[in-house]
Design a protein around this motif. Structure first.
Motif, PDB file in Angstrom:
ATOM      1  N   LYS A 233       0.808  -1.226   0.000  1.00  0.00           N
ATOM      2  CA  LYS A 233       0.000   0.000   0.000  1.00  0.00           C
ATOM      3  C   LYS A 233       0.840   1.275   0.000  1.00  0.00           C
ATOM      4  N   LEU A 234       2.145   1.152  -0.129  1.00  0.00           N
ATOM      5  CA  LEU A 234       3.026   2.322  -0.112  1.00  0.00           C
ATOM      6  C   LEU A 234       2.836   3.128  -1.393  1.00  0.00           C
ATOM      7  N   THR A 235       2.374   4.363  -1.255  1.00  0.00           N
ATOM      8  CA  THR A 235       2.145   5.227  -2.421  1.00  0.00           C
ATOM      9  C   THR A 235       3.190   6.313  -2.552  1.00  0.00           C
ATOM     10  N   SER A 236       4.003   6.526  -1.519  1.00  0.00           N
ATOM     11  CA  SER A 236       4.965   7.632  -1.558  1.00  0.00           C
ATOM     12  C   SER A 236       6.176   7.302  -0.705  1.00  0.00           C
ATOM     13  N   LEU A 237       7.338   7.813  -1.141  1.00  0.00           N
ATOM     14  CA  LEU A 237       8.566   7.696  -0.348  1.00  0.00           C
ATOM     15  C   LEU A 237       8.789   8.947   0.496  1.00  0.00           C
ATOM     16  N   SER A 238       7.773   9.782   0.636  1.00  0.00           N
ATOM     17  CA  SER A 238       7.902  11.006   1.432  1.00  0.00           C
ATOM     18  C   SER A 238       8.284  10.659   2.864  1.00  0.00           C
ATOM     19  N   GLY A 239       9.228  11.433   3.384  1.00  0.00           N
ATOM     20  CA  GLY A 239       9.821  11.170   4.684  1.00  0.00           C
ATOM     21  C   GLY A 239      11.325  11.007   4.576  1.00  0.00           C
ATOM     22  N   LEU A 240      11.808  10.799   3.340  1.00  0.00           N
ATOM     23  CA  LEU A 240      13.234  10.586   3.115  1.00  0.00           C
ATOM     24  C   LEU A 240      13.898  11.780   2.428  1.00  0.00           C
ATOM     25  N   GLU A 241      13.227  12.937   2.410  1.00  0.00           N
ATOM     26  CA  GLU A 241      13.693  14.087   1.637  1.00  0.00           C
ATOM     27  C   GLU A 241      15.053  14.619   2.060  1.00  0.00           C
ATOM     28  N   ASN A 242      15.478  14.359   3.301  1.00  0.00           N
ATOM     29  CA  ASN A 242      16.732  14.945   3.790  1.00  0.00           C
ATOM     30  C   ASN A 242      17.944  14.051   3.575  1.00  0.00           C
TER      31      ASN A 242
END
Length: 534
Positions: free
Chosen positions: A240-249
């Motif tokens: 169900k993972l729709t985004s890799l957001s959280g790893l931006e840094n």
């Protein structure tokens, strides 16, 4: 060019790149008076400020710093920051270091005469934790175990595995872990009831991060505290993972003694693109993007400038039609591999790549041309390898028009009929292989003088070898026993070999000449004796 005396403290206007192969250090006597590091300040766990001084007599093109854990870092081998501001004072941060490690830094200046380096200066990064540090490994299999570890006041641990195998007490909440700042190995896997990574915001430094099989997880928010570099990142099997957001840094993925600097994004059935990895500048290792069922874009890798590793592989994903997202990529110092992407049709996003080694394209059924890979600097083309296999619509190879040499050109079962873009090729260092291609003439190879090996197979329309009259050397390179061979098989209408007589009488062939299952199959001696046609 700029000539002035400046002090530099490196900060946010940066680019991570490794420099060109012409890295040449100037005389040591020039260093002390022209370029030096004044001081390193504000050293934290993952950042530091470096102030350098450049003499007003130094005629430079670009300036910056490079650093590593060993002495004498170089711009072509180690992490590098260029300054892209021209003011007399600049503040830019060096970042991506790990806690409690010693680093060596050198300033450098690119000049018309080469690259000038300063002396080594070292610094040691701070730790993240004043207490709560343990080398203990923790395997958390239930919410009760998560809660218990949360009461221990931990700041740094060696291994933290979060794996729900307790159906009566599944892990659903990571907030008890909110005090942890540093983990060597962090694995979050098979937690079917875990819908959020909230609670991990304080984690700043991780060497290995794996997120596997968490079937309720929609994004990676909660990992925003991670910054600088990782040594391996593996995001796989999260349906169900729709985004890799959280790893931006995260800006770098770098190999070390324990991990190989890899990025894996595989088998995530709901993931459409790479959004969330926007901070990535360089990857040193392996990239594998595969089996993501609806994945259709590399958008999110917009700041990715350099791949320096082994394989960069993209295959068996959803409907990727182009490489949009890789427009900033300049260096592919490894193998770029792409196959089994039926709807893929464009390489134009690679137009800024000027340094590359290896391209493998197979079963890209809608790819009609190679536009996008024609800007590679000629300094690298002698080693550049192309494998173009079973691409059912590939007819246009005009991207090769600017090349005078290649390392490998292998074309198999692709409908290329116009080979005139190869007219400028004089040397193929390792292997020229053309198999099962409807080519009627080799005249486009009229300037080819040498090759490591030539293999022609099942070219049913050619009747002679006109175009190879200038070939004078089949030379051995590499360790394959076939190197140094000229082999021609199953060309059913080939009756005239006279064009290669000069190779045998005036040139050299290091290994064997083989002609078999053609309309005429002379030996090397037959051709030398003039019995070269039937």
């Amino acid at each position: 060019m700029k000539k002035f005396f400046i002090f530099l403290s490196f900060s946010l206007l940066i680019v991570f790149i490794s420099c060109s192969k012409d890295d040449e250090q100037m005389e040591d006597s020039q260093i002390e008076n022209s370029l030096k590091i004044v001081e390193i300040t504000d050293v934290l766990a993952s950042t530091a400020n470096v102030k350098i001084a450049v003499s007003n007599t130094l005629d430079f093109i670009e300036i910056g710093i490079c650093w590593s854990e060993g002495m004498n870092p170089r711009v072509d081998e180690n992490l590098t920051i260029y300054s892209n501001s021209q003011g007399p004072e600049q503040i830019v941060k060096l970042f991506g270091t790990s806690p409690e490690k010693k680093y060596y830094v050198r300033a450098f200046a690119k000049t018309p005469s080469g690259i000038l380096y300063s002396e080594n200066t070292s610094f040691t990064t701070q730790g993240l934790c004043s207490g709560g540090v343990t080398d203990q490994d923790f395997y958390l299999r239930s919410q009760a175990e998560v809660n218990k570890v949360g009461t221990m006041g931990l700041c740094s641990v060696n291994l933290l595995t979060i794996f729900s195998d307790n159906v009566d007490d599944p892990i659903v909440d990571l907030r008890p872990l909110s005090g942890i700042k540093q983990v060597n190995y962090l694995s979050i896997s098979n937690n079917n009831m875990l819908a959020s990574l909230t609670g991990l915001e304080s984690v700043i430094n991780v060497n290995y991060l794996g997120v596997f099989g968490n079937n309720s997880l929609a994004n990676l928010q909660g990992l925003e505290g991670l910054r600088g570099s990782l040594n391996e990142l593996n995001i796989s099997g999260n349906e169900k993972l729709t985004s890799l957001s959280g790893l931006e840094n995260i800006s770098l993925i770098v190999k070390d003694l324990d991990y190989n600097g890899s990025l894996f994004v595989t088998s995530n059935d709901s993931l459409e693109n790479m959004e969330g990895l926007n901070g990535i500048r360089e990857i040193f290792g392996t990239i594998n993007i595969s089996f993501n069922r609806i994945f259709h874009s590399l958008k999110g890798l917009d700041n990715f400038r350099k791949f320096d590793g082994e394989d960069f592989s993209i295959y068996s994903n959803g409907p990727i039609v182009n490489l949009s997202g890789l427009e900033s990529l300049e260096v592919i110092n490894g193998n770029f591999i792409m196959y089994d992407q039926e709807e893929f049709n464009s390489l134009t996003a690679l137009s800024n790549v000027t340094e590359a080694k290896y391209f493998y394209f197979r079963n890209l059924d809608n790819l009609t041309n190679l536009n996008g890979i024609g800007n590679i600097d000629t300094a690298y083309t002698d080693e550049l390898q192309f494998y173009l296999w079973q691409n059912q619509k590939l007819t246009d190879i005009s991207a090769f028009s600017n090349f005078s040499s290649l390392g490998v050109l292998s074309i198999i079962e692709s409908p290329v009929t116009d080979f005139t873009p190869l007219t400028n090729i004089t040397r193929i260092r390792y292997n020229l292989s053309i198999r099962n291609v409807d080519i009627s003439s080799l005249r486009s190879l009229s300037n080819l003088e040498s090759a490591g090996r030539i293999f022609l197979d099942n070219l049913t329309s050619i009747e002679n070898l006109e175009g190879l009259e200038g070939l004078r050397n089949i030379g051995m390179f590499g360790s394959s026993p076939q190197n140094g061979n000229l082999e021609i098989y199953q060309c059913k209408n080939l009756t005239n070999f006279c064009a290669i007589q000069g190779l045998f009488t005036e040139g050299t062939i290091d290994n064997d000449f083989v002609a078999n299952s053609n309309a005429y199959n002379p030996t090397q001696q037959d051709i030398v004796d003039g019995n070269c046609s039937q």
